[in-house]
Design an enzyme around this catalytic site. Sequence first.
Site, PDB file in Angstrom:
ATOM      1  N   VAL A  75      15.910  29.297  45.122  1.00  0.00           N
ATOM      2  CA  VAL A  75      14.674  28.935  44.422  1.00  0.00           C
ATOM      3  C   VAL A  75      14.610  29.609  43.065  1.00  0.00           C
ATOM      4  O   VAL A  75      14.182  29.014  42.067  1.00  0.00           O
ATOM      5  CB  VAL A  75      13.439  29.303  45.267  1.00  0.00           C
ATOM      6  CG1 VAL A  75      12.162  29.112  44.466  1.00  0.00           C
ATOM      7  CG2 VAL A  75      13.395  28.471  46.539  1.00  0.00           C
ATOM      8  N   ALA A  76      15.048  30.847  43.004  1.00  0.00           N
ATOM      9  CA  ALA A  76      15.008  31.580  41.744  1.00  0.00           C
ATOM     10  C   ALA A  76      15.944  30.961  40.702  1.00  0.00           C
ATOM     11  O   ALA A  76      15.696  31.068  39.495  1.00  0.00           O
ATOM     12  CB  ALA A  76      15.385  33.038  41.982  1.00  0.00           C
ATOM     13  N   GLU A 122      12.719  24.598  38.098  1.00  0.00           N
ATOM     14  CA  GLU A 122      11.753  23.631  38.618  1.00  0.00           C
ATOM     15  C   GLU A 122      11.049  22.842  37.519  1.00  0.00           C
ATOM     16  O   GLU A 122      10.704  21.674  37.694  1.00  0.00           O
ATOM     17  CB  GLU A 122      10.686  24.336  39.472  1.00  0.00           C
ATOM     18  CG  GLU A 122      11.223  25.011  40.719  1.00  0.00           C
ATOM     19  CD  GLU A 122      11.534  26.481  40.465  1.00  0.00           C
ATOM     20  OE1 GLU A 122      11.685  26.841  39.286  1.00  0.00           O
ATOM     21  OE2 GLU A 122      11.625  27.244  41.448  1.00  0.00           O
ATOM     22  N   ASP A 150      17.602  -8.391   7.942  1.00  0.00           N
ATOM     23  CA  ASP A 150      18.143  -9.532   7.213  1.00  0.00           C
ATOM     24  C   ASP A 150      17.386  -9.802   5.920  1.00  0.00           C
ATOM     25  O   ASP A 150      17.920 -10.349   4.986  1.00  0.00           O
ATOM     26  CB  ASP A 150      18.149 -10.785   8.092  1.00  0.00           C
ATOM     27  CG  ASP A 150      16.753 -11.194   8.542  1.00  0.00           C
ATOM     28  OD1 ASP A 150      15.881 -10.324   8.550  1.00  0.00           O
ATOM     29  OD2 ASP A 150      16.545 -12.369   8.874  1.00  0.00           O
TER      30      ASP A 150
END
Length: 535
Positions: free
Chosen positions: A322-323, A327, A369
């Site tokens: 998780v670290a 996230e 154009d």
Amino acid sequence: MGKKEEVINPQQTELAKPWHTLSVEEAIAAIGLKSDLAKTGLSTDDAASRLSKYGPNKMTEKVKKTLLQRIWHHINNVLVYVLLVVAAVSLVMAVTTAPAKGFQAEFSSWFQVALILSVITLNTWIGIYQEGNAEKAADALKNMLSTDARVIRGGKEVMVPAADIAPGDVCLLGLGDKIPADLRMISVSNLATGEAALTGESVPIDKHTDAIQPGEGLNADQVPLGDRKNMTYSATLVAQGSGIGIVIATGDFTQIGTINRLVNQTAAIKTDVLRQIDQISKYLFLAICTMCLSTFLVAFFHSETYKGDPLESVNIALVCAVAMVPEGLEAIVTLTYSYAVKVMASQNAIVRALPAVETLGSVTVICSDKTGTLTQNIMSLTAFVTSNAHYKNDVDANAGRAPANFVREDSYLAERAVQDFKKDGKEILADGPNSAAGRRGHNPSFHFTTDNIEAGASPEAVAGGGGDPNFPVKEGESPDKDWIISALSCGVLCSKCVLGEGGGREGEIGNPTELSILRASYFAGVDIEEMKSDS
């Protein structure tokens, strides 16, 4: 299972004709109607039958993603999978082992579950919310299509929903109308339509009813849309005049419908940033898995606290995971895209897909154009020239609705004429081909040649024009309202255009040139409606 067969609409077969090459009589016969169609139109029963046969006059919309599909799109990422695994393990510990270890351990497990799920939920919500806003902005483009149509049914002029018209219907067009379908014109009166949405041409196209034959070596399909002057097209606007046309295509089979169908068939591709994020996510996943395994082995075999405890060792390893997981990566990217979309919206550019702004930011060259493709198709009256004076108009109307917006300034827009009159014949000939023939201007009707130039003419003579040089006002002064009315009344009374609210451009209808005269008159204090009603 066999492949599902595509349903063929009769418009793809029966009505796939080169309508612009047919005469009015041939077009009426080709669509299977009587020669008096322009007077009687379709009967109610015939219109209902044709509507059932050819389908409603609506463009098919691309199938939108459901809420579950959008959620899956945002959580379908290896890093999110890691977070979900950690949340699952924490949930198991909160239910099984944590209560036995006391309140702090139980609270910590439940808090970890709530924190991870909150991060995932927040990231997903931000992405879905921003995409929803972009889609709502894109839905505004549907306002290009007409909602009602004026048709002849059973010999009577009636208003019907645009979705209910069918090939063969006789549509009546007037100034400001949005054309509800592709039409083959059978009668026109000074009709011109703005087709910038299809051709990029900013100038309204004048229409007629004669058949148009393709040039030598070309087939009917190779005639450009802008040259098919006996046709008008769905979602374009009547800029001037009026006309009557037969509906020859509706819904997805109109020119604008064809564009819509092609856009809906485009495959989704990932931009460079999204591809790089996917690649980084995979590298991070491998690194996280390696670190998790190492942390688990150390905790399970060598740690004095967690040795021999598989669940706690797994928990420690996943806490490390998780670290390491960024996230907020996706949320930051989404918010960055959203800010870019907001900036684009402030410049009147609608961006439907958030990652598209990255592609726009990578553009280094824009190929066009002609200038008409990039113009806004709006005009302003900047000066008014009489036989003896030039009047500069303040297009910003800083004086409000007052004649003071017009100020006499004889040198304004007179510089080119003054320079030409200062030149002698030899200088003018030196500017162009070495010929003894007199040079004429852009329009031969001006009779501007080296033979009729007065070499001694002064700038004052060019600007003065004879009579009282101070009529109606002196240099730097503004004429009164009555003089402006007499000067601009012809342009006002000959126009059927409609100004926007308060003289603004929003909601205005008509030819840009005529609108510029109306707007200049309006801000000079002229009551346009009163002038027209009194005429």
